[in-house]
Enzyme design. Structure first.
Site, PDB file in Angstrom:
ATOM      1  N   GLU A  59       4.882 -17.641 -45.311  1.00 41.66           N
ATOM      2  CA  GLU A  59       3.473 -17.062 -45.689  1.00 41.66           C
ATOM      3  C   GLU A  59       3.561 -15.397 -45.731  1.00 41.66           C
ATOM      4  O   GLU A  59       3.010 -14.834 -46.844  1.00 41.66           O
ATOM      5  CB  GLU A  59       2.323 -17.308 -44.496  1.00 41.66           C
ATOM      6  CG  GLU A  59       2.088 -18.688 -44.363  1.00 41.66           C
ATOM      7  CD  GLU A  59       3.046 -19.421 -43.339  1.00 41.66           C
ATOM      8  OE1 GLU A  59       2.212 -20.394 -42.851  1.00 41.66           O
ATOM      9  OE2 GLU A  59       3.959 -19.276 -43.206  1.00 41.66           O
ATOM     10  N   ASP A  61       3.785 -22.441 -41.782  1.00 45.06           N
ATOM     11  CA  ASP A  61       3.831 -22.655 -40.584  1.00 45.06           C
ATOM     12  C   ASP A  61       3.521 -24.019 -40.063  1.00 45.06           C
ATOM     13  O   ASP A  61       3.003 -24.772 -40.760  1.00 45.06           O
ATOM     14  CB  ASP A  61       2.573 -21.619 -39.965  1.00 45.06           C
ATOM     15  CG  ASP A  61       2.633 -20.169 -39.789  1.00 45.06           C
ATOM     16  OD1 ASP A  61       3.759 -19.771 -39.705  1.00 45.06           O
ATOM     17  OD2 ASP A  61       1.760 -19.461 -39.952  1.00 45.06           O
ATOM     18  N   ASP A 104       1.419 -26.120 -38.800  1.00 47.33           N
ATOM     19  CA  ASP A 104       0.171 -26.538 -38.194  1.00 47.33           C
ATOM     20  C   ASP A 104      -0.620 -27.015 -39.300  1.00 47.33           C
ATOM     21  O   ASP A 104      -0.042 -26.998 -40.893  1.00 47.33           O
ATOM     22  CB  ASP A 104      -0.847 -25.452 -37.604  1.00 47.33           C
ATOM     23  CG  ASP A 104      -1.094 -24.324 -38.378  1.00 47.33           C
ATOM     24  OD1 ASP A 104      -0.472 -24.029 -39.535  1.00 47.33           O
ATOM     25  OD2 ASP A 104      -1.647 -23.503 -37.798  1.00 47.33           O
ATOM     26  N   GLU A 161      -2.993 -25.626 -41.400  1.00 48.31           N
ATOM     27  CA  GLU A 161      -3.196 -24.694 -42.373  1.00 48.31           C
ATOM     28  C   GLU A 161      -1.974 -24.336 -43.125  1.00 48.31           C
ATOM     29  O   GLU A 161      -1.811 -24.283 -44.256  1.00 48.31           O
ATOM     30  CB  GLU A 161      -3.581 -23.143 -41.610  1.00 48.31           C
ATOM     31  CG  GLU A 161      -4.971 -23.371 -41.222  1.00 48.31           C
ATOM     32  CD  GLU A 161      -5.947 -23.355 -42.257  1.00 48.31           C
ATOM     33  OE1 GLU A 161      -5.683 -22.899 -43.566  1.00 48.31           O
ATOM     34  OE2 GLU A 161      -7.035 -24.475 -42.284  1.00 48.31           O
ATOM     35  N   TYR A 179       5.597 -20.507 -31.825  1.00 51.76           N
ATOM     36  CA  TYR A 179       4.102 -20.467 -32.614  1.00 51.76           C
ATOM     37  C   TYR A 179       2.908 -20.292 -31.640  1.00 51.76           C
ATOM     38  O   TYR A 179       2.820 -20.816 -30.757  1.00 51.76           O
ATOM     39  CB  TYR A 179       4.410 -21.635 -33.589  1.00 51.76           C
ATOM     40  CG  TYR A 179       3.109 -21.789 -34.529  1.00 51.76           C
ATOM     41  CD1 TYR A 179       3.439 -20.698 -35.555  1.00 51.76           C
ATOM     42  CD2 TYR A 179       2.275 -22.585 -34.606  1.00 51.76           C
ATOM     43  CE1 TYR A 179       2.309 -20.612 -36.419  1.00 51.76           C
ATOM     44  CE2 TYR A 179       1.055 -22.309 -35.623  1.00 51.76           C
ATOM     45  CZ  TYR A 179       1.102 -21.601 -36.624  1.00 51.76           C
ATOM     46  OH  TYR A 179       0.219 -21.549 -37.482  1.00 51.76           O
ATOM     47  N   ARG A 199      -0.394 -20.901 -32.266  1.00 51.56           N
ATOM     48  CA  ARG A 199      -1.603 -21.728 -32.583  1.00 51.56           C
ATOM     49  C   ARG A 199      -1.129 -23.040 -31.937  1.00 51.56           C
ATOM     50  O   ARG A 199      -0.638 -23.851 -32.872  1.00 51.56           O
ATOM     51  CB  ARG A 199      -2.033 -21.634 -33.942  1.00 51.56           C
ATOM     52  CG  ARG A 199      -2.709 -20.396 -34.477  1.00 51.56           C
ATOM     53  CD  ARG A 199      -3.402 -20.185 -35.998  1.00 51.56           C
ATOM     54  NE  ARG A 199      -3.709 -19.123 -36.201  1.00 51.56           N
ATOM     55  CZ  ARG A 199      -3.043 -17.949 -36.896  1.00 51.56           C
ATOM     56  NH1 ARG A 199      -1.865 -18.569 -37.089  1.00 51.56           N
ATOM     57  NH2 ARG A 199      -3.364 -16.622 -37.092  1.00 51.56           N
ATOM     58  N   HIS A 231       2.740 -28.999 -30.659  1.00 49.80           N
ATOM     59  CA  HIS A 231       3.857 -27.824 -30.689  1.00 49.80           C
ATOM     60  C   HIS A 231       3.937 -27.645 -29.038  1.00 49.80           C
ATOM     61  O   HIS A 231       3.180 -27.965 -28.059  1.00 49.80           O
ATOM     62  CB  HIS A 231       3.380 -26.523 -30.862  1.00 49.80           C
ATOM     63  CG  HIS A 231       3.035 -26.870 -32.565  1.00 49.80           C
ATOM     64  ND1 HIS A 231       3.748 -27.405 -33.398  1.00 49.80           N
ATOM     65  CD2 HIS A 231       1.876 -26.312 -33.154  1.00 49.80           C
ATOM     66  CE1 HIS A 231       3.087 -27.356 -34.728  1.00 49.80           C
ATOM     67  NE2 HIS A 231       1.922 -26.898 -34.440  1.00 49.80           N
TER      68      HIS A 231
END
Length: 905
Positions: free
Chosen positions: A7, A80, A82, A84, A296, A298, A343
């Protein structure tokens, strides 16, 4: 070379370092596609087909990835781990396929890593997979739901509630929490109660405090001492009886550490300890993750990888000794519901490195890393061992009983490293340490002790902790003191629940199941950006427009702001991400009912909506008046009825007898009854201090009946935070000050080049302005002090305007003015200057700015003192001093080769 896409450029730089020159690592700079903000982006008539568009800023990034794929047929999507991140990878694949950059021969794979370390990245590259379709479906469902709610509900708000902005699916529910808490506070009725405390001395000398728990042989409840008379009787009963220590009980206790951080608990603790907002916290965490310092950020997971647990135990043993390592690792049960949150906890990637070893330059990152590192180690440390002591004191007749409590930490355990913050105060006595007290010994009063304590702190203190109701505060306004000065009764009043902070709001949303870790920060930020909520001293206050939007939604779209409905929808979305539910069926079910609710409001007139809101808000808008008169009768004209009205800036209460009566006030409270004040008369005109929907203002005279001409008005001066300037608040306003303010804008005089120079007060403070005949727009110059707007003369004004025209960039963010030149830096070269700064003078050398110590004048600073300040500042900030400049004489310049003669034609 294989093309790896992540990203952010920071993440790309870190990963490129681990993968080496055999890979091309590029950044997508976040999402590359989104739904266009127009009707039809989600086609409800054709199976919820979604029409995507590559953003203008994203086109060059997609083009760069496409260009790189011309030289290699391998694309590795490493966004990432997740929902998103999965969506970004899916969007990239779709966008690149659409522009034919991905061919039949192109090998596309997806890799994820929970930490950006060489080991994690290398292992991820060895275990590629396909894009997780259910996770993408969950993203598509959420994005479609947010679009359908926002794009269909927002126009209803715009039409029915002028001044309202857009409404979001989760944001509206979050706003409801804040508004309802404010309404609880407004409806709260304080209740009086008293507490009795006594100070005793042991036969060995030390003193201790105890609280009355039994009176007349009955255990006291909180409100049993309801008034001063009850308190006096209780004090007298304690004072007149000989008391004995009836029991001393010491019990061992233990405290275990909190679980490692997940997203919500990290945001809560960062708010408690540092006052960080949710967005600020997540931005700092994102940079720490991209730099490879933490895992990570989130996540709903609180479990830790086995190798990380062992690393933490080893680090604890090395730093604090074997006594602080429990016999077996602590296991925390993961609360993850789906793949998005599957996670680890948020932890350091290297347990041996504390914040000082990383040498982080940004304060937010340093604080947050230190918090994460300490919490992670503490989570694997031995528990704290305590001894809790309870002392019971009573009279022989059993009529009076008191209790003293305290605790001693016998082994600190995890407390040596970290203790979690609290939103609520601790129980009374939990933190006290009692002296040696023996059962059966007399409890002698410590004469005058409570008198001294009360004189020192009680009477002057604004508040003390209400120990019987954690989280509530009580105001001490009266006291009853025994003649011996050892027994004291304090009056208290219950207080309403506290307003939410960002931390407690996240905690509440988590409890209700509203939103998910990746959404908390954006949701709370959005309702502030829309001006539905404001943040003051870390507390969240609903604005008028936010309150009206919430009441509107509760009356016309109640189901969609219900906590249970929103939480149930989140659970269904989790089912989609787990592959157990079809997302289009979920959308169809939602849209069927939601579109019907939208249709029902389409025929409503604004007047009908306001009538409903007026009735719903009546208890807050029209509270009972002390004189018993009708709270809906206009206090100004005494004839019109008060009604809720709307404007582009929210709601307000106005008189129904408009335009004959111009009475208005904010919707939050009666307020204006005492705030419309006649200051006096000037030149035959009455000068009024009034309160309108935009706050307090001054007015000269009144509007004449039948006249369209409005009277002269002026706002009260405010600072950059919209707070009244000292001496200019409504309570400080005098007739003289009011008349002075009403003279603005003031004509200073006629400029030599033509046109008047005017001095005025604007949203950003005092200023002067002037426009020459040949200029298209006026020139503005900010003034430093408010008094200047009334006193500045022609010469100074012309000078300031000339300087501004010569340097149009000067103003906000302009270059600072040099007060003194001290000369060259004696070791490293480069000019040293003393500059005029916004917050006072400072020393400037290259990129180092060192503030002058308080009380030091610029004229008194020597070159040596300046160098010392520069060195201290450079050391604190971690900036490196520039290398000394080499003299040009030491190394002669290389001779250029002679130019070749041009050939003749």
């Amino acid at each position: 070379m294989p093309v790896v896409v992540v990203e952010s450029p920071a993440k790309a730089k870190t990963i490129n370092k681990y993968l080496g020159p055999d890979y091309t690592v590029l950044a997508s700079y976040g999402h590359v596609r989104d739904l266009p903000p127009k009707d039809g982006s989600v086609d409800t008539e054709h199976d919820f087909e979604m029409k995507w568009e590559v953003g203008n800023d994203s086109r060059k990034h997609v083009a760069a990835i496409a260009e790189a794929l011309k030289n290699d047929d391998t694309l590795i999507l490493a966004t990432d781990p997740d929902r998103e991140g999965e969506a970004i990878s899916w969007h990239l694949k779709e966008a690149l396929t659409k522009r034919r950059s991905i061919k039949k021969t192109t090998h596309v794979s997806r890799v994820t890593f929970n930490a950006i370390t060489k080991k994690a990245v290398t292992e991820a590259m060895q275990n590629p997979r396909d894009i997780d379709v259910p996770l993408v479906d969950a993203y598509l469902a959420r994005r479609a739901l947010d679009y359908l709610v926002g794009f269909n509900l927002s126009p209803v708000l715009w039409r029915k509630l002028p001044g309202a902005r857009s409404a979001g699916r989760v944001q509206s529910v979050c706003l409801r929490l804040i508004v309802e808490r404010e309404m609880e506070i407004e409806a709260f009725k304080p209740r009086e109660y008293w507490q009795v405390k006594a100070q005793f001395t042991t036969p060995r000398g030390p003193t201790y405090e105890a609280r009355l728990t039994t009176l007349a042989g009955k255990k006291l409840d909180k409100f049993d001492l309801a008034n001063a008379t009850d308190a006096e009787m209780a004090v007298s009963a304690v004072e007149k009886r000989p008391l004995t220590v009836t029991s001393v009980e010491a019990k061992p206790a233990s405290r275990n550490p909190s679980a490692p951080f997940m997203t919500s608990t990290l945001q809560q603790e960062a708010s408690r300890k540092f006052g960080m907002g949710a967005r600020q916290c997540m931005n700092a965490a994102q940079r720490l993750y991209e730099a490879g310092h933490i895992t990570y950020m989130r996540t709903d997971g609180i479990d830790m990888a086995p190798e990380a647990v062992q690393a933490a135990r080893d680090a604890i043993k090395d730093r604090y000794g074997a006594d602080y390592v429990p016999s077996s690792p602590r296991i925390y049960k993961n609360k993850a519901k789906n793949a998005q949150e599957a996670h680890e906890c948020i932890r350091p990637t290297d347990m041996t490195k504390d914040a000082s070893m990383l040498k982080l330059s940004e304060d937010d990152q340093r604080k947050l890393y230190d918090l994460i590192w300490k919490r992670t180690l503490a989570a694997q440390m031995e528990g704290a061992r305590l001894e809790r002591t309870t002392v019971e004191i009573g009279s022989e007749d059993g009529q009076v009983g008191l209790r003293a409590t305290g605790q001693v930490v016998t082994f600190d355990g995890f407390l040596k490293v970290y203790e979690e913050g609290r939103d609520e105060p601790v129980e009374d006595g939990d933190e006290n340490r009692l002296p040696q007290i023996m059962q059966g010994e007399p409890a002698k009063f410590s004469a005058g002790a409570m008198q001294q304590a009360y004189d020192k702190a009680g009477e002057k203190a604004d508040s003390v902790v209400d120990t019987d109701a954690p989280g509530k505060m009580q105001k001490t306004s009266a006291a009853v003191l025994a003649a011996n000065g050892a027994v004291l009764a304090l009056q208290s009043h219950t207080q309403p629940p506290p307003r939410y902070t960002e931390a407690t709001l996240v905690k509440k949303m988590e409890e209700l199941g509203i939103g998910r870790p990746s959404t908390y920060a954006s949701v709370i930020t959005t309702i502030q950006d829309r001006e539905y909520v404001r943040k003051e001293q870390n507390r969240l206050f609903p604005e008028d427009k936010g309150r009206i939007v919430t009441i509107f939604l509760l009356n016309f779209f109640k189901r969609y702001v219900e906590y249970d409905f929103t939480a149930a929808l989140e659970d269904e979305l989790d089912q989609v991400s787990a592959g157990a539910e079809d997302y289009k069926e979920l959308l169809a079910k939602f849209w069927r009912d939601f579109s019907a609710a939208i249709a029902e409001t389409s025929d409503l007139r604004i007047a009908q909506v306001l009538d409903v809101l007026d009735d719903a808000l009546a208890p807050q808008l029209y509270p009972p008046r002390e004189d018993g008169t009708d709270p809906r009768v206009c206090p100004k004209c005494g004839l019109g009825q008060l009604h809720l009205k709307t404007s582009r800036d929210g709601g307000f209460v106005g008189c129904g007898n408009y335009p004959e009566c111009t009475y208005t006030r904010p919707i939050t409270g009666e307020g204006a009854d005492g705030e419309e004040r006649l200051l006096g008369t000037d030149d035959g005109d009455e000068i009024w201090l009034k309160t309108g929907r935009y706050g307090p203002y001054l007015q000269r005279g009144e509007t004449e009946p039948g006249s369209k001409k409005k009277p002269k008005r002026a706002n009260l001066p405010k600072d950059r935070y919209k707070k009244p300037l000292p001496g200019w608040a409504p309570d400080d306003m005098t007739l003289e000050k009011a008349v002075t303010l009403l003279t603005l804008p003031r004509t200073v005089g006629t400029h030599p080049d033509g046109g008047d120079i005017k001095a005025a007060l604007g949203p950003f403070g005092p200023y002067i302005m002037h426009q020459r005949p040949d200029e298209e727009k006026p020139v503005y110059v900010n003034l430093k002090e408010l008094i200047e707007v009334f006193e500045i003369g022609m010469n100074h004004s012309v000078e300031l305007l000339a300087e501004k025209r010569a340097n149009p960039g000067r103003g906000r963010g302009a270059a600072a003015k040099a007060l003194r030149d001290l000369g060259e830096h004696p070791q490293d070269g480069g000019p040293i200057q003393i500059m005029e700064g916004k917050y006072g003078p400072y020393v400037k050398w290259q990129k180092v700015n060192a503030t002058l110590p308080k009380g030091v004048e610029p004229a008194d600073v020597t070159i040596d003192a300046a160098v010392k300040l520069i060195e201290e500042k450079a050391g604190k900030s971690g900036k490196k001093k520039a290398a000394p400049k080499k003299s040009a004489a030491k190394k002669p310049a290389a001779k250029k080769p002679a130019a070749k003669p041009k050939a003749k034609k």
